[in-house]
Design a protein around this motif. Sequence first.
Motif, PDB file in Angstrom:
ATOM      1  N   CYS A   1       0.832  -1.214   0.000  1.00  0.00           N
ATOM      2  CA  CYS A   1       0.000   0.000   0.000  1.00  0.00           C
ATOM      3  C   CYS A   1       0.865   1.262   0.000  1.00  0.00           C
ATOM      4  O   CYS A   1       0.557   2.247  -0.676  1.00  0.00           O
ATOM      5  CB  CYS A   1      -0.940   0.000   1.198  1.00  0.00           C
ATOM      6  SG  CYS A   1      -2.318  -1.167   1.050  1.00  0.00           S
ATOM      7  N   GLU A   2       1.953   1.231   0.773  1.00  0.00           N
ATOM      8  CA  GLU A   2       2.856   2.382   0.796  1.00  0.00           C
ATOM      9  C   GLU A   2       3.490   2.589  -0.578  1.00  0.00           C
ATOM     10  O   GLU A   2       3.655   3.725  -1.041  1.00  0.00           O
ATOM     11  CB  GLU A   2       3.939   2.174   1.857  1.00  0.00           C
ATOM     12  CG  GLU A   2       4.902   3.341   2.011  1.00  0.00           C
ATOM     13  CD  GLU A   2       4.180   4.657   2.340  1.00  0.00           C
ATOM     14  OE1 GLU A   2       4.645   5.711   1.835  1.00  0.00           O
ATOM     15  OE2 GLU A   2       3.166   4.627   3.069  1.00  0.00           O
ATOM     16  N   THR A   3       3.834   1.471  -1.254  1.00  0.00           N
ATOM     17  CA  THR A   3       4.383   1.567  -2.607  1.00  0.00           C
ATOM     18  C   THR A   3       3.351   2.129  -3.575  1.00  0.00           C
ATOM     19  O   THR A   3       3.675   2.927  -4.462  1.00  0.00           O
ATOM     20  CB  THR A   3       4.842   0.178  -3.092  1.00  0.00           C
ATOM     21  OG1 THR A   3       5.825  -0.343  -2.186  1.00  0.00           O
ATOM     22  CG2 THR A   3       5.458   0.260  -4.476  1.00  0.00           C
TER      23      THR A   3
ATOM     24  N   ARG B   1       1.146   6.550  -7.049  1.00  0.00           N
ATOM     25  CA  ARG B   1       0.172   7.595  -7.383  1.00  0.00           C
ATOM     26  C   ARG B   1       0.855   8.960  -7.517  1.00  0.00           C
ATOM     27  O   ARG B   1       0.565   9.725  -8.443  1.00  0.00           O
ATOM     28  CB  ARG B   1      -0.932   7.655  -6.329  1.00  0.00           C
ATOM     29  CG  ARG B   1      -2.107   8.551  -6.723  1.00  0.00           C
ATOM     30  CD  ARG B   1      -3.203   8.516  -5.660  1.00  0.00           C
ATOM     31  NE  ARG B   1      -4.385   9.227  -6.120  1.00  0.00           N
ATOM     32  CZ  ARG B   1      -4.534  10.536  -6.088  1.00  0.00           C
ATOM     33  NH1 ARG B   1      -3.548  11.298  -5.601  1.00  0.00           N
ATOM     34  NH2 ARG B   1      -5.652  11.100  -6.524  1.00  0.00           N
ATOM     35  N   ARG B   2       1.798   9.232  -6.616  1.00  0.00           N
ATOM     36  CA  ARG B   2       2.533  10.499  -6.710  1.00  0.00           C
ATOM     37  C   ARG B   2       3.394  10.529  -7.971  1.00  0.00           C
ATOM     38  O   ARG B   2       3.531  11.580  -8.623  1.00  0.00           O
ATOM     39  CB  ARG B   2       3.397  10.695  -5.460  1.00  0.00           C
ATOM     40  CG  ARG B   2       2.595  10.968  -4.192  1.00  0.00           C
ATOM     41  CD  ARG B   2       3.493  11.462  -3.069  1.00  0.00           C
ATOM     42  NE  ARG B   2       4.406  10.425  -2.606  1.00  0.00           N
ATOM     43  CZ  ARG B   2       4.136   9.577  -1.624  1.00  0.00           C
ATOM     44  NH1 ARG B   2       2.959   9.619  -1.010  1.00  0.00           N
ATOM     45  NH2 ARG B   2       5.033   8.675  -1.246  1.00  0.00           N
TER      46      ARG B   2
ATOM     47  N   PHE C   1      -8.457   5.554  -4.539  1.00  0.00           N
ATOM     48  CA  PHE C   1      -7.785   6.223  -5.666  1.00  0.00           C
ATOM     49  C   PHE C   1      -8.746   6.439  -6.833  1.00  0.00           C
ATOM     50  O   PHE C   1      -8.513   7.316  -7.672  1.00  0.00           O
ATOM     51  CB  PHE C   1      -6.606   5.379  -6.151  1.00  0.00           C
ATOM     52  CG  PHE C   1      -5.407   5.384  -5.244  1.00  0.00           C
ATOM     53  CD1 PHE C   1      -5.335   6.245  -4.152  1.00  0.00           C
ATOM     54  CD2 PHE C   1      -4.339   4.536  -5.476  1.00  0.00           C
ATOM     55  CE1 PHE C   1      -4.223   6.253  -3.318  1.00  0.00           C
ATOM     56  CE2 PHE C   1      -3.225   4.532  -4.652  1.00  0.00           C
ATOM     57  CZ  PHE C   1      -3.172   5.389  -3.568  1.00  0.00           C
TER      58      PHE C   1
ATOM     59  N   THR D   1      -5.553  -3.252   0.641  1.00  0.00           N
ATOM     60  CA  THR D   1      -5.133  -2.839  -0.704  1.00  0.00           C
ATOM     61  C   THR D   1      -6.335  -2.472  -1.560  1.00  0.00           C
ATOM     62  O   THR D   1      -6.332  -1.450  -2.265  1.00  0.00           O
ATOM     63  CB  THR D   1      -4.337  -3.977  -1.380  1.00  0.00           C
ATOM     64  OG1 THR D   1      -3.235  -4.361  -0.547  1.00  0.00           O
ATOM     65  CG2 THR D   1      -3.806  -3.530  -2.732  1.00  0.00           C
TER      66      THR D   1
ATOM     67  N   LEU E   1      -7.666   0.893  -0.555  1.00  0.00           N
ATOM     68  CA  LEU E   1      -6.809   1.987  -1.011  1.00  0.00           C
ATOM     69  C   LEU E   1      -7.037   2.278  -2.491  1.00  0.00           C
ATOM     70  O   LEU E   1      -7.193   3.440  -2.896  1.00  0.00           O
ATOM     71  CB  LEU E   1      -5.342   1.643  -0.759  1.00  0.00           C
ATOM     72  CG  LEU E   1      -4.326   2.704  -1.187  1.00  0.00           C
ATOM     73  CD1 LEU E   1      -4.497   3.974  -0.365  1.00  0.00           C
ATOM     74  CD2 LEU E   1      -2.899   2.166  -1.052  1.00  0.00           C
TER      75      LEU E   1
ATOM     76  N   ARG F   1       1.020   4.270  -2.859  1.00  0.00           N
ATOM     77  CA  ARG F   1       0.929   5.715  -2.630  1.00  0.00           C
ATOM     78  C   ARG F   1       2.065   6.432  -3.370  1.00  0.00           C
ATOM     79  O   ARG F   1       1.876   7.515  -3.941  1.00  0.00           O
ATOM     80  CB  ARG F   1       0.976   6.006  -1.127  1.00  0.00           C
ATOM     81  CG  ARG F   1      -0.255   5.484  -0.368  1.00  0.00           C
ATOM     82  CD  ARG F   1      -0.230   5.931   1.079  1.00  0.00           C
ATOM     83  NE  ARG F   1      -1.347   5.360   1.824  1.00  0.00           N
ATOM     84  CZ  ARG F   1      -1.284   4.249   2.551  1.00  0.00           C
ATOM     85  NH1 ARG F   1      -0.114   3.585   2.641  1.00  0.00           N
ATOM     86  NH2 ARG F   1      -2.342   3.791   3.174  1.00  0.00           N
ATOM     87  N   LYS F   2       3.266   5.828  -3.339  1.00  0.00           N
ATOM     88  CA  LYS F   2       4.392   6.387  -4.096  1.00  0.00           C
ATOM     89  C   LYS F   2       4.077   6.377  -5.590  1.00  0.00           C
ATOM     90  O   LYS F   2       4.408   7.324  -6.318  1.00  0.00           O
ATOM     91  CB  LYS F   2       5.667   5.585  -3.834  1.00  0.00           C
ATOM     92  CG  LYS F   2       6.183   5.639  -2.413  1.00  0.00           C
ATOM     93  CD  LYS F   2       7.433   4.776  -2.294  1.00  0.00           C
ATOM     94  CE  LYS F   2       7.950   4.692  -0.877  1.00  0.00           C
ATOM     95  NZ  LYS F   2       9.136   3.791  -0.780  1.00  0.00           N
TER      96      LYS F   2
END
Length: 356
Positions: A232-234, A239-240, A276, A269, A272, A236-237
């Motif tokens: 999930c943290e990946t 999406r940025r 998005f 996941t 999240l 978010r990266k």
Amino acid sequence: MSVLIENPAACEIRSVIRFLNARKVKPIEIYRQICEVYGQNAMSDSMVRRWVRQFNEGRSEVHDEERSGRPSLVTEELVHAIDDKIRENRRFTISALAMEFPQISRSLIHEIVTEKLKFRKLCRRWVPKILTEQHKTKRMGSALQFLTRYDEGGEEFLTQIVTGDETWVSYDTPESKRQSMEWRHTSSPAKVKPKQILTPRKMMCTVFWDWKGILLIDFLPRGQTIKADAYCETLRKLRRAIQNKRRGLLSKGVVFLHDNARPHTANVTKNLLQGFGWDVFDHPPYSPDLAPSDFHLFLHLKSFLGGQHFNNDEELKENVSNWLKTQAANFYEEGIQKLVPRYDICLQNFGSYVEK
């Protein structure tokens, strides 16, 4: 049920391509119709696209250019006779065929078998899993969904696809058997090499990409595997990264393609990705043949790593990242475009695995 036309002349297929292209039929649809009438080995998808390009550039001739030289020993009767022999025993070797037809050379027999009759000698393939009827049905459903979306959106649909996956990269990757091949005389002593054991020193690399190239490369600390929270943290990266590198894609709509590994399908996941607002494409289980990272990107990456040694984490990450970022622009576009013929073949094969 339609009957396949066997052993068509090359100019016949080219004439079909020229006609359908003039009718504004898409190359993938031309390829599909050729497979239905002449069989899947009549002409490859890439060759169909090449002839479409040539006709679009002004070519009108469907015959090969004339070549000078001696008259060919190949006759229609000879081709049919060799075809019959092969069908009697599919395990015939070229040497065995040469004994059956002593009037012609082994090289000419090989030319007839491979170029005239379009035979290839294939062994049984390793597959990820023996698919059940339920698995095949799900694969067919995904293929139909993808091809429907492609038919409606065309190339624009492919530009919305973002895909990615994880793979292990090692400090020491043994070269493949193919990479170790070299030209040698038949009298030269045979070379041997010991079977190498994969090094425990390895890192998990996560790569996300689209038709334009790399979006995100992320490495986990050595020895760690991917879990839902880390994934999930990946994301978010990612999406940025899309926001910074692909202006307008988030508003146009991301079609997200990843496999059904547990971290990818965990509730956290799913929630999240739902937040998005991404269109998550349904990837069938046990289907690396339909995952671009598996059948395209990682296949070439592992070939690059074959036979290489790295001393530390930074050296490994730098070399992997540099390779991923320095591939030609059409390398990634080609990987996304391969999805169309692969899903098409999957549907034609009633959900069975797509050959390489």
